[in-house]
Design a protein around this motif. Structure first.
Motif, PDB file in Angstrom:
ATOM      1  N   ASN A   1      23.874  45.625  42.015  1.00  0.00           N
ATOM      2  CA  ASN A   1      24.825  45.460  42.262  1.00  0.00           C
ATOM      3  C   ASN A   1      25.867  44.291  42.560  1.00  0.00           C
ATOM      4  N   ASP A   2      25.331  43.964  43.629  1.00  0.00           N
ATOM      5  CA  ASP A   2      25.985  42.471  43.902  1.00  0.00           C
ATOM      6  C   ASP A   2      25.528  41.276  42.743  1.00  0.00           C
ATOM      7  N   LEU A   3      24.188  41.197  42.286  1.00  0.00           N
ATOM      8  CA  LEU A   3      24.345  39.944  41.814  1.00  0.00           C
ATOM      9  C   LEU A   3      24.958  39.801  40.784  1.00  0.00           C
ATOM     10  N   ILE A   4      25.637  40.863  39.701  1.00  0.00           N
ATOM     11  CA  ILE A   4      26.595  41.481  38.877  1.00  0.00           C
ATOM     12  C   ILE A   4      28.117  40.729  39.699  1.00  0.00           C
ATOM     13  N   GLN A   5      28.569  41.174  40.772  1.00  0.00           N
ATOM     14  CA  GLN A   5      29.448  40.749  41.277  1.00  0.00           C
ATOM     15  C   GLN A   5      30.354  39.142  41.778  1.00  0.00           C
ATOM     16  N   TYR A   6      28.659  38.764  42.092  1.00  0.00           N
ATOM     17  CA  TYR A   6      28.845  37.311  42.183  1.00  0.00           C
ATOM     18  C   TYR A   6      28.448  35.898  41.180  1.00  0.00           C
ATOM     19  N   ALA A   7      27.620  36.983  39.820  1.00  0.00           N
ATOM     20  CA  ALA A   7      27.088  35.613  38.470  1.00  0.00           C
ATOM     21  C   ALA A   7      28.540  36.276  37.923  1.00  0.00           C
ATOM     22  N   LEU A   8      29.318  37.294  37.787  1.00  0.00           N
ATOM     23  CA  LEU A   8      30.810  36.722  36.988  1.00  0.00           C
ATOM     24  C   LEU A   8      31.769  37.276  37.764  1.00  0.00           C
ATOM     25  N   ALA A   9      31.651  36.522  39.264  1.00  0.00           N
ATOM     26  CA  ALA A   9      33.073  36.809  39.665  1.00  0.00           C
ATOM     27  C   ALA A   9      33.833  37.439  39.476  1.00  0.00           C
ATOM     28  N   ILE A  10      33.200  39.253  39.638  1.00  0.00           N
ATOM     29  CA  ILE A  10      34.294  40.372  39.318  1.00  0.00           C
ATOM     30  C   ILE A  10      33.852  40.670  40.627  1.00  0.00           C
ATOM     31  N   ASP A  11      35.375  41.632  40.974  1.00  0.00           N
ATOM     32  CA  ASP A  11      35.860  42.786  42.270  1.00  0.00           C
ATOM     33  C   ASP A  11      34.946  43.676  41.488  1.00  0.00           C
ATOM     34  N   ARG A  12      34.960  44.498  41.093  1.00  0.00           N
ATOM     35  CA  ARG A  12      34.266  45.923  40.687  1.00  0.00           C
ATOM     36  C   ARG A  12      35.397  47.127  41.684  1.00  0.00           C
ATOM     37  N   GLY A  13      36.095  47.241  42.039  1.00  0.00           N
ATOM     38  CA  GLY A  13      37.704  48.111  43.084  1.00  0.00           C
ATOM     39  C   GLY A  13      38.587  47.334  42.531  1.00  0.00           C
ATOM     40  N   ASN A  14      38.731  46.487  41.531  1.00  0.00           N
ATOM     41  CA  ASN A  14      39.759  45.640  41.088  1.00  0.00           C
ATOM     42  C   ASN A  14      40.227  46.034  38.812  1.00  0.00           C
TER      43      ASN A  14
ATOM     44  N   GLU B   1      41.820  45.544  37.610  1.00  0.00           N
ATOM     45  CA  GLU B   1      42.071  44.368  36.345  1.00  0.00           C
ATOM     46  C   GLU B   1      41.114  43.836  35.502  1.00  0.00           C
ATOM     47  N   VAL B   2      40.274  43.645  36.713  1.00  0.00           N
ATOM     48  CA  VAL B   2      38.801  43.381  36.102  1.00  0.00           C
ATOM     49  C   VAL B   2      37.618  44.031  36.108  1.00  0.00           C
ATOM     50  N   SER B   3      37.801  44.847  36.092  1.00  0.00           N
ATOM     51  CA  SER B   3      36.447  45.626  36.431  1.00  0.00           C
ATOM     52  C   SER B   3      35.678  46.437  35.059  1.00  0.00           C
ATOM     53  N   HIS B   4      36.361  46.126  34.119  1.00  0.00           N
ATOM     54  CA  HIS B   4      36.300  46.905  32.791  1.00  0.00           C
ATOM     55  C   HIS B   4      34.600  45.088  32.797  1.00  0.00           C
ATOM     56  N   MET B   5      35.142  44.188  32.724  1.00  0.00           N
ATOM     57  CA  MET B   5      33.837  43.032  32.739  1.00  0.00           C
ATOM     58  C   MET B   5      32.581  42.810  33.346  1.00  0.00           C
ATOM     59  N   TYR B   6      32.751  44.117  34.983  1.00  0.00           N
ATOM     60  CA  TYR B   6      31.418  43.912  35.236  1.00  0.00           C
ATOM     61  C   TYR B   6      30.845  44.986  34.223  1.00  0.00           C
TER      62      TYR B   6
END
Ligand code: PEP
Ligand code: MG
Length: 589
Positions: free
Chosen positions: A463-476, A478-483
């Protein structure tokens, strides 16, 4: 909101509890009081106004007490939630601040309460942890109850519902939910709330489909409207066409048959067709959830998140209080193992009336192990409680958000000091506890070879590794589709960690949500993970998938996966190779 076939309306929210149900809607007005006027209170009448507020809180407390006293057997395991709400009624930040606001601003109680709740809600805005974020919902529910008592608004009588319906509410508090007759309610829909709300937790444990965060459900749906809820997808269909009804009736029957078959088999070992044995464990936040892990065939608790006891209170829990809770979890799960994760929280938010300055970017701030190392007295209390409780069964300890070898050194030093203090006091504790770390920050992946020499196991927190590695805020939005867990960069990171762990002879497990999706299982087996930990409801499907595969095939698949350069290529490859198994089992891609 989208229109499909004429007359049919589709609403999309958050799938809070899986499953499909079809039935008549029953609209309940459980939310707060919408319009609150502000008026001034003369100085000499302030005492009367604060008394009016106090007696409204007392009435709310009496209502909750009565609900608690008459709580049905099915809900007994959730009684603690109502107790938490009772404690919140008298919490300084809500109760004390409202009285202060009435007295200082010379305003009516309703207005003061509204202001205080709105301030608390904005303080919660910056919180990234979805579980903690949901706690602001508890405040809203508690204040709704006080507001109703203040204004004399009517409360819903759930006992009056005497037919099988789907509840549609602006919000449902745990106290509301506990009054519902489970045999009459097929599912829930709420405007407010999310996956981690208490009502969602209750819905999942009762295995009732639920969608939350639908925002306009109560505006669009009327009592007796025909609706379909798909709690897995988070989709609601209002006034479905004949064809949609037929389709969903079929899906519902298939879902139920599949669940029944998987539940029957969930107690079989998580072993592949060629004899490779994994362990499918459950993630829990509360001791009450152990039953669900065991009922779903879990091989133990792979992640016990310990934040809950630090929340909604003005002080820190004592060693004794923590020890009792951990001991209960360990004893109930024994002989299966429990991995207790130390506090993963920003403590100010946890306690809600912290005095430290607000953080601009909490996800990159004083979280988890950083917070604990900065507050040694808080950490020491927890470490002593874990060590003591671990003597009562099979437990491991795990440190979250590790970023460097120094942090592990520091944390281990603290653990050693905790053990020595228990030695000095002659208190029994577990001397040979296994120590693990969460790999959830990219620096820990890079340093995995060095870190592996310091610990007994790794647990990959995707959960955190994806957010930190891809620099994606899952709650956003605009970018959550990249998570996406199947991003090739993530797969390579997991491979690196798993390979290092194998080379150094330590266990490697995964406890992020990636582990709970059957579609990911071929990759995770191919990568050679030893243990997967997930939300309890996912265990039967994951075990069923593991039992349908060959590990040697999954290893071959990995060669191909590693040559792919995009999520799409990887997803297509899994679909091509395992599509027939996945669709046989009706596991969606
Ligand atoms: C993770 O980050 O994957 C994890 C398991 O921890 P949490 O979801 O509690 O942050
Ligand atoms: Mg995490």
């Amino acid at each position: 909101m989208t229109k499909n076939t004429p007359g049919e309306t589709i609403l999309t929210g958050i799938g809070a509890s899986p499953g499909i149900c079809i039935g008549k809607a029953y609209l309940v007005d459980t939310g707060g009081v919408d319009i609150i006027n502000k008026y001034a209170i003369e100085g000499k009448k302030l005492g009367r106004e604060t008394d009016r507020f106090r007696s409204a809180v007392k009435r709310a407390m009496d209502e909750l007490r009565e609900i608690l006293e008459n709580i049905p057997e099915d809900f007994r395991q959730h009684a603690y939630i109502i107790e938490t709400h009772m404690a919140l009624l008298k919490d300084k930040m809500l109760y004390g601040k409202t009285i202060d606001t009435i007295e200082q601003d010379h305003v009516n109680a309703e207005w003061a309460l509204k202001q205080v709740v709105s301030d608390i809600q904005s303080a919660f805005k910056n919180i990234t942890d979805p579980y903690l974020k949901e706690r602001s919902n508890d405040i809203a529910q508690v204040s709704d109850r006080i507001m109703r008592c203040l204004t004399g608004a009517e409360t819903v009588n759930f006992a009056e519902i005497n037919k099988r319906v789907i509840l549609v509410a602006h919000d449902l508090s745990p106290a509301d939910t506990s009054q519902i007759k489970v045999d009459r309610i097929m599912g829930f829909i709420t405007d407010r709330g999310g996956k981690a709300s208490h009502t969602a937790i209750i819905a999942r444990s009762l295995e009732i489909p639920a969608i939350m965060g639908l925002s306009e459900a109560t505006r669009v749906i009327k009592t007796d409207d025909l609706i379909i809820i798909d709690g897995t997808a988070g989709t609601l269909i209002l006034n479905p066409s004949e064809q949609t009804l037929i389709d969903y009736e079929e899906r519902k029957n298939e879902y139920q048959a599949r669940q029944a078959a998987m539940t029957r088999e969930s107690h079989l070992p998580a072993e592949t067709l060629d004899g490779f044995r994994l362990f499918a464990m459950g993630n829990i936040e509360l001791p009450e959830e152990i039953v669900s892990v065991i009922d779903h065939g879990g091989d133990g608790i792979g992640l016990y998140r310990t934040e809950f006891q630090y929340m909604n209170r003005p002080d820190f829990p004592s060693e004794e209080e923590l020890f009792e809770k951990y001991k209960e979890v360990i004893e109930v799960t024994s002989p299966k193992s429990v991995t207790i994760r130390t506090l993963d929280i920003n403590g100010d938010k946890a306690l809600m009336n912290g005095t430290d300055p607000e953080e601009e970017n909490p996800a990159l701030g004083l979280r988890a192990i950083r917070y604990c190392l900065k507050k040694p007295e808080v950490f020491m209390t927890q470490l002593r409680a874990i060590l003591r409780a671990a003597a009562f069964g099979n437990a491991r300890i795990m440190f979250p958000m590790i970023n460097s070898c120094e942090e592990v050194l520091e944390a281990k030093k603290m653990l050693k000091a905790a053990a020595e203090s228990l030695d000095r006091e002659g208190i029994r504790y577990r001397k040979d506890i296994e120590i693990g770390i969460l790999i959830e920050v990219p620096s820990a992946v890079i340093m995995a070879d060095a870190l592996a020499e310091m610990v007994d196991f790794f647990s990959i927190g995707t959960n955190d590794l994806i957010q930190y590695a891809l620099a994606i805020d899952r709650g956003n939005r605009e970018v959550s589709h990249m998570y996406n867990a199947l991003n090739p960069a993530i797969i390579r990171m997991i491979k690196q960690v798993a390979d290092v762990a194998k080379e150094k002879g330590i266990k490697v497990t995964m406890c992020g949500e990636m582990a709970g999706d059957p579609f990911h299982i071929p990759v995770l087996i191919g990568l050679g993970l030893d243990e997967l930990s997930m939300n309890p409801q996912s265990i039967p499907a994951v075990k069923s998938m593991i039992r349908s595969l060959r590990a040697d095939d999954a290893k071959k698949l990995m060669q191909d996966v590693l040559s792919k350069k995009s999520v799409k290529e990887i997803t297509d490859l899994i679909q091509e190779t395992y599509g027939n198994i996945l669709s046989d089992k009706k596991f969606a891609a």
